[in-house]
Design a protein around this motif. Structure first.
Motif, PDB file in Angstrom:
ATOM      1  N   UNK A  44      37.037 -10.672   6.228  1.00  0.00           N
ATOM      2  CA  UNK A  44      36.558 -11.279   7.594  1.00  0.00           C
ATOM      3  C   UNK A  44      36.100 -12.586   7.000  1.00  0.00           C
ATOM      4  N   UNK A  45      35.051 -12.433   6.136  1.00  0.00           N
ATOM      5  CA  UNK A  45      34.322 -13.908   5.597  1.00  0.00           C
ATOM      6  C   UNK A  45      35.230 -14.776   5.329  1.00  0.00           C
TER       7      UNK A  45
ATOM      8  N   UNK C   1      23.378  -9.695  11.033  1.00  0.00           N
ATOM      9  CA  UNK C   1      23.738 -10.194  12.375  1.00  0.00           C
ATOM     10  C   UNK C   1      24.746 -11.484  12.218  1.00  0.00           C
ATOM     11  N   UNK C   2      24.515 -12.227  11.222  1.00  0.00           N
ATOM     12  CA  UNK C   2      25.139 -13.421  10.902  1.00  0.00           C
ATOM     13  C   UNK C   2      26.618 -13.005  10.757  1.00  0.00           C
ATOM     14  N   UNK C   3      26.581 -11.898   9.908  1.00  0.00           N
ATOM     15  CA  UNK C   3      27.969 -11.108   9.624  1.00  0.00           C
ATOM     16  C   UNK C   3      28.671 -10.898  11.014  1.00  0.00           C
ATOM     17  N   UNK C   4      27.878 -10.329  11.788  1.00  0.00           N
ATOM     18  CA  UNK C   4      28.595  -9.685  13.093  1.00  0.00           C
ATOM     19  C   UNK C   4      29.200 -10.908  13.933  1.00  0.00           C
ATOM     20  N   UNK C   7      32.483 -12.079  12.079  1.00  0.00           N
ATOM     21  CA  UNK C   7      33.568 -11.136  12.415  1.00  0.00           C
ATOM     22  C   UNK C   7      33.978 -11.291  13.768  1.00  0.00           C
ATOM     23  N   UNK C   8      33.185 -11.594  14.778  1.00  0.00           N
ATOM     24  CA  UNK C   8      33.721 -11.662  16.155  1.00  0.00           C
ATOM     25  C   UNK C   8      34.385 -12.976  16.071  1.00  0.00           C
ATOM     26  N   UNK C   9      34.029 -13.985  15.581  1.00  0.00           N
ATOM     27  CA  UNK C   9      34.774 -15.348  15.624  1.00  0.00           C
ATOM     28  C   UNK C   9      36.077 -14.954  15.009  1.00  0.00           C
ATOM     29  N   UNK C  10      36.163 -14.255  13.747  1.00  0.00           N
ATOM     30  CA  UNK C  10      37.410 -14.007  13.187  1.00  0.00           C
ATOM     31  C   UNK C  10      38.451 -13.081  14.179  1.00  0.00           C
ATOM     32  N   UNK C  11      37.685 -12.381  14.777  1.00  0.00           N
ATOM     33  CA  UNK C  11      38.676 -11.578  15.717  1.00  0.00           C
ATOM     34  C   UNK C  11      39.373 -12.434  16.856  1.00  0.00           C
TER      35      UNK C  11
END
Ligand code: ATP
Ligand code: MG
Lengths: 260, 270, 149
Positions: A44-45, C1-4, C7-11
């Motif tokens: 994802x990153x 949280x930044x990870x989260x 991931x949402x943006x990638x979704x």
């Protein structure tokens, strides 16, 4: 004379050796499925950094290319009184050719070079070595997610490019130059085929995505670990990716759209 | 020699870019002890550590670590073996995109399935040991050279390895940090029975903590033994290195041609 | 949280890709979600199909009612055999209708125009058009005209 011949031979041998190394590198990267739990966040990153961050340049280029196609198409087609066919012309050009190809070229310049520089710097600063010494395979941990990310992001970017381009063409053709919008879409729909045009375009961009990210990560991983080495690897990524995309595009077009 | 050798090098020959770096090096590194490896710059100390870690393969000879012949190991077994080693790189080699905390947590996250609060405790403990608990939220780019190396040290001991290799841990440390590191290396060794390999130029510091030392020059081991044995070593070359004298049989210069021809004095230096 | 957040943006990015593909399918290529069974097949034989090509339009009174599936040569009669698929809604084409190849505009694509007959019976799946009219060949037309003088 013999010097030249020897130089040619040396070049050939080193090219073949490099091809072999990159093949082995690819096998090492793809063998073994990454653990989904740790693999997905890494992926994802990377999709974020190669895909989402390339979105702006792709959308802007798509918009302008679509608008130019609308303008040029209108001037040419209106000579034959068939300006209603610009919908068809814009859509076919974008979906079959410009979408996958221009996206791949932009990708090589924007994301591919960044991938190479990042991996090259990781190599130069011994980050890859230290990862190896921690018992973590950098091919799987660092390279594989980047390769997959390019592979996944490219088709997404390409279809977005096409859609934005078609919209830009419509903006110029229908809103500005006054082509009847029923004819614009109708012509487009009757001439664009989902499988033959759209899906083939997507297949092209999948191939380009794979090749571009392979070249990018390999050049980074194989670079000479100095600042000059990184800069030449970055240049090579852009040059080789662009050439590979254009060459492969010809081959794929001949296979997909040629009626032999 | 010591019967419980953790690492054994036997007749190792290794060349790089056409230059022979090791020419038949044999060496035993005893288990649970601190072994110092010293030698002039560019003799291949870092290379030796990479041979032990399996990142380089010798042209001939055996490198045995914990009973396994490293160059012959399969990829998977090699990675397994490496999980039991820690290595402090000369440059630190921190992951620049991760914070100090995440750098130290990295091996724990990859190789263990500890819950988050346990990882936090372990990481903070290791950072405390190198005196950098307060720096956990900094990024590697915000650290000084000495701090970088200490974070890297914390990272390499995060998994409590059986073997730890320090490549120049003292370079760039102030006297206090140096004292702390010396004590840390000694404590790690005595409390956990770690086998330690210490590469360093700092002769007094190294000799003060090691149980065993070995000096490499010209692709060969020129002297080895306990610090006391070395101090009274008969070899002139060992004495020259330990006392830092510029003149003597150990060359200070990288192998070069006749100086006269390089400087354009056909007749040689007067 | 930044990870989260990432991931949402990638979704969202992936959803945008799917939406774009859907747009290409429905709006650009006119793929209808209706199943394929909603059409039936008719045949026609022409002496000359000119520039007609598969995926070409079949229309009636200017309205598209189907597409050309394939064009092949009938080796017995040496005529071109054209397979068309016609929307199932248009199920009452009179049996004596003619299939005519026409050109849209002066230089545009060629398409099949069904000119309506008056029969009470209608064409059914698998039927062949009784009467056809081949492509107008500009060149032949001119040479006929010239030799007729
Ligand atoms: N990638 C390489 N390619 C070719 N030669 C190399 C390479 N890396 C190191 N060398 C050579 O190997 C020799 C040993 O290098 P190494 O880094 O092991 O030295 P060292 O003993 O660790 O020195 P220092 O104390 O300065 O760190 C050097 O003479 C160097 O020229
Ligand atoms: Mg070194």
């Amino acid at each position: 004379m013999t010097d030249r011949l020897a130089a040619l031979g040396r070049f050939g041998l080193s090219a073949i050796a490099s091809l072999g190394r990159s093949g082995r590198f690819l096998a090492g990267t793809l063998i073994g499925v990454p653990k989904p739990l740790t693999g997905l966040p890494l992926l994802a990153r990377q999709i974020y950094s190669v895909g989402v961050l390339s979105l702006a340049i792709v959308v802007v280029s798509g918009l302008f290319i679509g608008m130019v196609l609308g303008l040029q198409g209108y001037t040419i087609l209106s000579d034959f009184g068939s300006e209603a066919a610009i919908g068809q012309m814009i859509a076919l050009t974008l979906v079959r050719e410009l979408g996958p190809v221009v996206t791949a070229l932009l990708f090589a310049g924007r994301a591919g070079s960044a991938l190479t520089a990042e991996i090259g710097l990781m190599k130069t600063t011994e980050q890859l070595s230290s990862m190896e010494m921690m018992g973590v395979d950098p091919l799987r941990r660092v390279i594989a997610p980047r390769l997959w990310a390019g592979f996944i992001a490219m088709p997404i970017l390409a279809v977005i490019f096409s859609v934005v381009g078609i919209w830009g063409g419509m903006l110029v053709g229908v809103e500005w130059l006054g082509v009847f919008d029923g004819a614009f879409w109708g012509n487009m729909q009757s001439s664009v085929d989902f499988v033959d045009d759209v899906i083939n375009g997507v297949i092209k961009s999948v191939v380009f995505g794979f090749v571009c990210s392979w070249i990018a990560v390999y050049q980074g991983y194989d670079c000479v670990p100095t600042s000059a080495g990184i800069s030449s690897a970055t240049t090579k990524t852009v040059v080789y990716s662009s050439l590979a995309v254009l060459g492969l595009d010809f081959v794929l077009t001949a296979v997909m759209f040629g009626n032999f | 020699m010591d019967s419980s050798a953790f690492i054994t090098l036997k007749d190792v020959v290794f060349s790089r870019a056409g230059r022979r770096i090791f020419d038949g090096v044999s060496l035993d590194i005893p288990k649970g002890r601190i072994t110092a490896i010293m030698g002039p710059s560019g003799t291949g100390k870092t290379t030796l550590l990479r041979l032990i870690g399996g990142q380089l393969r010798p042209d001939s000879g055996r490198v045995v670590v914990a009973g396994q012949n490293v160059p012959a190991l399969k990829r998977r077994d090699l990675y397994h073996l490496r999980e039991r080693m820690g290595m402090l790189f000369q440059s630190g080699a921190l992951f620049t995109d991760l914070s100090v905390f995440e750098n130290v947590a990295f091996p724990l996250r990859v190789h263990t399935s500890l819950p988050e609060d346990m990882i936090r405790d372990v990481v903070l403990m290791k950072l405390e040991a190198v005196g950098l608990r307060g720096a956990r939220d900094l990024m590697p780019a915000e650290l000084s050279g000495g701090m970088t190396r200490r974070v890297a040290l914390a990272r390499s001991i995060a998994l409590d390895p059986e073997l730890i290799m320090y490549d120049e841990p003292f370079a760039g440390q102030d006297p206090i940090a140096m004292g702390v590191l010396v004590k840390l290396i000694r404590d790690l060794n005595s409390s956990m029975g770690l086998t330690s390999v210490l590469v360093s130029h700092d002769v007094p510091e190294s000799l003060s903590i090691c149980h065993y030392a070995c000096i490499i020059a010209d692709g060969k081991v020129i002297g080895q033994g306990t610090p006391d044995e070395l101090q009274s070593h008969p070899s002139e070359r060992v004495q020259q290195f330990l006392n830092g004298k510029p003149d003597g049989p150990v060359p200070f210069h990288y192998p070069a041609g006749d100086a006269g021809s390089d400087f354009g004095l056909a007749g040689g230096l007067v | 949280m930044a990870n989260r957040t990432m991931e949402i943006i990638v979704g969202l990015f992936m959803i945008a890709g799917l939406a774009a593909l859907l747009f290409l399918a429905l709006q650009v290529s006119g793929l209808s979600p209706k199943p394929d069974s909603a059409s039936y097949t008719l045949y026609a034989k022409f002496n000359d199909t000119g520039g007609l090509s598969p995926r070409g339009r079949v229309s009636m009174a200017g309205v598209t009612i189907g597409t050309v599936e394939s064009i092949s040569l009938d080796t017995d009669t040496f005529q071109a055999r054209v397979v068309m698929s016609i929307d199932a809604d248009i199920n009452n084409i009179p049996a004596d209708s003619a299939a005519v190849i026409r050109t849209s505009g002066l230089l545009g694509d060629q398409y099949i125009d069904v000119s309506v007959g008056g029969d009470m019976d209608s064409l059914k799946d698998g039927d062949t058009f009784y009467s056809t009219q081949s492509a107008m060949n500009l060149e032949r037309l001119i040479s006929n005209f010239a030799s007729g003088l």
